[in-house]
Design an enzyme around this catalytic site. Sequence first.
Site: not given
Length: 307
Positions: A64, A66
Site C-alpha cells: 500500500h 503509505d
Amino acid sequence: MSLLRLTFLGTSAAQPTLHRNLSGLAVKADADLLLFDCGEGSQRQMVRFGTGFTVEAVFFTHFHADHYLGIIGFLRTLGMMGREHPIQLYGPPPARRLLHQAVHLGVDTLSFPVEIHELKDGDRVRRSGYSVQAVGVDHRINALGYVMEEDGRPGRFHLEKARALGVPEGPYFGKLQRGEAVTLENGTTVRPEDVLGASRPGRKLVISGDTRPCTSLAQAAKDADLLVHESTFSDDEQERALETRHSTAREAARVARDAGARRLILTHLSSRHDTDPSKLLGQAREEYTGPVEVAHDGLTVELPLRD
C-alpha cells in the site's frame, strides 16, 4: 550483537498528520541499519531523529502506498550522497515489479546497485549475528510481518573454573568465550563448556505490519522481547477494522498476551487518535498486563541483552 535500537520514523495510518508521519521504523543492530517500511517523508524523519543514512536493507511489509512510496526519494538521496555499495530491498510479491518501477522512476540512474528480493511466509534472511524471518499476516493484500531474532549467546564465563584448569589470562580467555577450544602448554585441551554456563537466548523483535490479529503472528511472537503491533482503531471502530483488515488496540494487546511477549508498542494510528491515543492505551491495558505504550514519531527504544 550488543546494540539493538528502534527509532519510530512514522506512526500514522494511511495519511500523514501534523504530528505523525507515514509508516517507517529504523532498527540499528550493531553496525547494521535496517528500515521496516519507508513511507513518504521517511528520509526527512531520519534526518530529524538522527538515525543516519547508512541503510543496508529495507524490509517492506506490503505495498500500500503509505508504506513504500518514500523509497523513491530515499534512493535518490543516497545516490546524491555518493553511495556505491548495494542496498537490499525485501518484500512480498509483487515486490520485484513495484520496486523495480520505483527504482527506475524518472530519468536519473542510480550510482549503486539495488537488489530486490521477494519473500514469502517462512523465508529467513541471514545477517551477521541475527536473522529476519517473514511471517504471513492477514491484510487486504499480500502482506508480511517480520521477526528479527538475535543468535544465541554463549553462557557466562566462569573465571574461577578457567583458573582452576590452568588457563592463563589473555587470548585464551577470549577464544573460550567465543566458543573455541584451547590447548594449553601442557597439552591439556579446555573446551568452552568447561568454563561457560548455559547458553543464553538472543533478543527477539516482532513487527506486525498491517494486519488483523492472526495466529501466525501470535505464534511467531512467542516470548518476544518486544512486539510492535499496529493498532489503527479503538473498540468503537471494530466494524471499520474488520472492513479494512486492521487491528484495534484491544486486539493487538490480546496478540501480545497470547504470545507471552514481554513488551508491547502500539503504532499505525488512525488520525482520530493522532494527538490523544489514551483510549487505545486504556483498552490495550485491559487485555495485556505487561509494559505497553503508544509509539510517537521519534520514539527511541533500546532492547537490553537477556540475562
